[in-house]
Design an enzyme around this catalytic site. Sequence first.
Site, mmCIF file in Angstrom:
data_model
loop_
_atom_site.group_PDB
_atom_site.id
_atom_site.type_symbol
_atom_site.label_atom_id
_atom_site.label_comp_id
_atom_site.label_asym_id
_atom_site.label_seq_id
_atom_site.Cartn_x
_atom_site.Cartn_y
_atom_site.Cartn_z
ATOM 1 N N ARG A 32 2.599 -58.306 -78.643
ATOM 2 C CA ARG A 32 3.574 -59.163 -77.964
ATOM 3 C C ARG A 32 4.120 -60.171 -78.983
ATOM 4 O O ARG A 32 3.637 -61.309 -79.087
ATOM 5 C CB ARG A 32 2.918 -59.865 -76.775
ATOM 6 C CG ARG A 32 2.697 -58.951 -75.579
ATOM 7 C CD ARG A 32 4.025 -58.589 -74.912
ATOM 8 N NE ARG A 32 4.741 -59.777 -74.478
ATOM 9 C CZ ARG A 32 4.595 -60.355 -73.290
ATOM 10 N NH1 ARG A 32 3.763 -59.834 -72.411
ATOM 11 N NH2 ARG A 32 5.283 -61.426 -72.965
ATOM 12 N N GLN A 199 -3.609 -59.577 -64.309
ATOM 13 C CA GLN A 199 -3.989 -58.634 -65.356
ATOM 14 C C GLN A 199 -5.496 -58.681 -65.596
ATOM 15 O O GLN A 199 -6.096 -59.740 -65.700
ATOM 16 C CB GLN A 199 -3.249 -58.949 -66.652
ATOM 17 C CG GLN A 199 -3.405 -57.868 -67.722
ATOM 18 C CD GLN A 199 -2.554 -58.160 -68.953
ATOM 19 O OE1 GLN A 199 -2.543 -59.282 -69.447
ATOM 20 N NE2 GLN A 199 -1.837 -57.165 -69.434
ATOM 21 N N LYS A 282 -14.928 -58.753 -40.767
ATOM 22 C CA LYS A 282 -16.086 -58.057 -40.204
ATOM 23 C C LYS A 282 -15.934 -57.747 -38.720
ATOM 24 O O LYS A 282 -16.497 -56.754 -38.230
ATOM 25 C CB LYS A 282 -17.364 -58.865 -40.454
ATOM 26 C CG LYS A 282 -17.761 -58.905 -41.923
ATOM 27 C CD LYS A 282 -19.125 -59.532 -42.123
ATOM 28 C CE LYS A 282 -19.540 -59.473 -43.589
ATOM 29 N NZ LYS A 282 -20.920 -59.957 -43.804
ATOM 30 N N ASP A 318 -26.045 -55.590 -43.306
ATOM 31 C CA ASP A 318 -26.573 -56.939 -43.505
ATOM 32 C C ASP A 318 -27.855 -57.144 -42.694
ATOM 33 O O ASP A 318 -28.827 -57.739 -43.175
ATOM 34 C CB ASP A 318 -25.552 -57.997 -43.063
ATOM 35 C CG ASP A 318 -24.460 -58.222 -44.085
ATOM 36 O OD1 ASP A 318 -24.681 -57.921 -45.270
ATOM 37 O OD2 ASP A 318 -23.381 -58.709 -43.695
ATOM 38 N N ALA A 349 -22.821 -70.359 -39.030
ATOM 39 C CA ALA A 349 -22.337 -69.616 -37.865
ATOM 40 C C ALA A 349 -21.268 -68.602 -38.254
ATOM 41 O O ALA A 349 -20.395 -68.266 -37.463
ATOM 42 C CB ALA A 349 -21.783 -70.584 -36.818
ATOM 43 N N GLY A 351 -20.289 -64.722 -40.411
ATOM 44 C CA GLY A 351 -20.642 -63.330 -40.219
ATOM 45 C C GLY A 351 -22.087 -63.022 -40.553
ATOM 46 O O GLY A 351 -22.749 -62.247 -39.854
ATOM 47 N N TYR A 435 -26.499 -65.670 -53.196
ATOM 48 C CA TYR A 435 -27.083 -64.862 -54.286
ATOM 49 C C TYR A 435 -26.585 -65.263 -55.677
ATOM 50 O O TYR A 435 -27.012 -64.689 -56.672
ATOM 51 C CB TYR A 435 -26.827 -63.368 -54.053
ATOM 52 C CG TYR A 435 -25.373 -62.951 -54.002
ATOM 53 C CD1 TYR A 435 -24.642 -62.721 -55.172
ATOM 54 C CD2 TYR A 435 -24.723 -62.759 -52.789
ATOM 55 C CE1 TYR A 435 -23.322 -62.329 -55.133
ATOM 56 C CE2 TYR A 435 -23.399 -62.355 -52.734
ATOM 57 C CZ TYR A 435 -22.706 -62.146 -53.908
ATOM 58 O OH TYR A 435 -21.388 -61.754 -53.861
ATOM 59 N N GLY A 456 -31.202 -64.693 -52.035
ATOM 60 C CA GLY A 456 -30.090 -63.904 -51.519
ATOM 61 C C GLY A 456 -29.872 -62.613 -52.267
ATOM 62 O O GLY A 456 -29.272 -61.671 -51.729
ATOM 63 N N GLN A 463 -28.464 -54.617 -48.836
ATOM 64 C CA GLN A 463 -27.334 -54.187 -48.013
ATOM 65 C C GLN A 463 -26.398 -53.281 -48.819
ATOM 66 O O GLN A 463 -25.849 -52.310 -48.283
ATOM 67 C CB GLN A 463 -26.582 -55.396 -47.437
ATOM 68 C CG GLN A 463 -25.924 -56.343 -48.415
ATOM 69 C CD GLN A 463 -24.555 -55.896 -48.885
ATOM 70 O OE1 GLN A 463 -23.868 -55.178 -48.159
ATOM 71 N NE2 GLN A 463 -24.173 -56.306 -50.073
ATOM 72 N N GLN A 467 -25.335 -49.276 -48.197
ATOM 73 C CA GLN A 467 -23.941 -48.833 -48.232
ATOM 74 C C GLN A 467 -23.765 -47.688 -49.218
ATOM 75 O O GLN A 467 -23.108 -46.684 -48.919
ATOM 76 C CB GLN A 467 -23.028 -49.999 -48.642
ATOM 77 C CG GLN A 467 -22.894 -51.085 -47.603
ATOM 78 C CD GLN A 467 -22.013 -52.223 -48.085
ATOM 79 O OE1 GLN A 467 -21.860 -52.449 -49.289
ATOM 80 N NE2 GLN A 467 -21.424 -52.947 -47.145
#
Length: 503
Positions: A32, A199, A282, A318, A349, A351, A435, A456, A463, A467
């Site tokens: 560039r 980018q 969720k 979860d 409170a 998900g 976590y 965490g 979890q 998945q």
Amino acid sequence: MICISLGRTRHSSMMEEHKALAEKGAELVELRVDFMRKRPDIGRLLKDRPTPVVVTCRRKMDRGRWFGTEEQRLAILREAIIGGAEYVDLEVDVAGSIRRYGKTKRIISYHNFDETPLELFDIYQRMRKLDPDVIKIVTMANSPGDNVRVLEMVGAADVPTVGFCMGEMGTLSRVLCGRYGAPFTYASFSREREMAPGQLSWAEVRNLFRFDQINQQTVVFGVIGDPIAQSKSPLIHNAAYRKLGLNAVYLPIRIPQDRLLESLKELERLQVAGYSVTIPHKEGVLQYVDRMDEATDLMGAANTLFKRDGQWCATNTDAPAAISAIQDGLRKAGNIPELAARKVLILGAGGAARAVGHALLQHGAVVTLTNRSRDRGKSLASELGCQFTSWENRGSEICDVLVNCTSVGMHPNVDESPFEQHWLSDSALVFDTVYNPEQTLLLKQARDRGCPTVSGVEMFIRQAALQFELFTGYEAPVEYMAETLRRSNAAARTIVSPDQTGG
């Protein structure tokens, strides 16, 4: 192939970094030259170049930094052609005034920093008439569907076409364009030196997403949410694919809450095979699926979509991940892992609190929920059928297990805790779903009190492993995924100091 954009203000810096990139395996580098303080010496930059190059001199109107006249800029591009550069980038409005010469290939480029126009194919057809070797069409993604339209255009092109979207929503097409026939994609030298919105760095494109190994048979998965840029899910899922040698890629896909269903329908055209789901989707994804398991139906939220027999299925990993993490924590502390009749206090409170609360109640625990927003906390407690206490009174609750489902203590706010140390019972198990960092202030203070703890990372990896197995049918390399996450967290703490986080 990955083209790494390199912009430096001095010739010596440009040449040194070009050499360093070549030593690390770079195959194509974009010079560039509009970034240079002085008029670029094209001959010097091209002499003994260690890799093939694209010479680009971008105008300010195209978000470049060229400071001279247009005549001077075009003269520089002609010098690059005469000097034998492998590629020269010519904007669509000037391509007709610069003739082909020698072996230099012509990249005819179109950029739109505002939107992805509806007439993409018309733009492509006009560019075909300008004697291109490569057509480059780069637009701004204002919705996930913009990526789909650009990739379909790339796939239908009969001239080699580099096409992708900019912005955070454009990550999808930056990574997948090779799957649709693009000869290369673009990446920055580093994330701190991006030259276009959204980018990715060369390290991310090459190592995280393995761009050069993506082909038409590559299976695509992703995590959907908003925001999504900080998600660690792409890191650990792609690491697992790499470990097992699977031809798959996992991408972060930002979907605004008000465009969820239409975006999922548009993404069907890319044959995405599965999604991890995070906030705020969720609950909303349940409107999209064909079927869900009983537990997911009961809690009204899913974090996983996967296909079976051509149908979209929803589940929530979860919940089982949290339960197994808590039970293992009790077991390691020398306690019976049964949760029945145990008193549990949940902070938050959202998900995660909903999923963990449902699962704990299903196992017979006595759950009390508290939240900074009283109305939201009372609403979730009523939905779960558990007790509620105000945020101000949370310290007076006696519990066997404390579960933090808030973001308090998450990086970069590592000096915060949602629960005062002197409120902790010496025998209570403390589980923090945060976590990053793995060892939050809450967990450190709990250990100082002699409390058993669960981080965490334990829940996050479990979890994700569930998945992974639903997505691929293979057993997840759990330890490798956890090690990858811990290394990443440690690197972030080393590189980013408190005054550099930017919130």
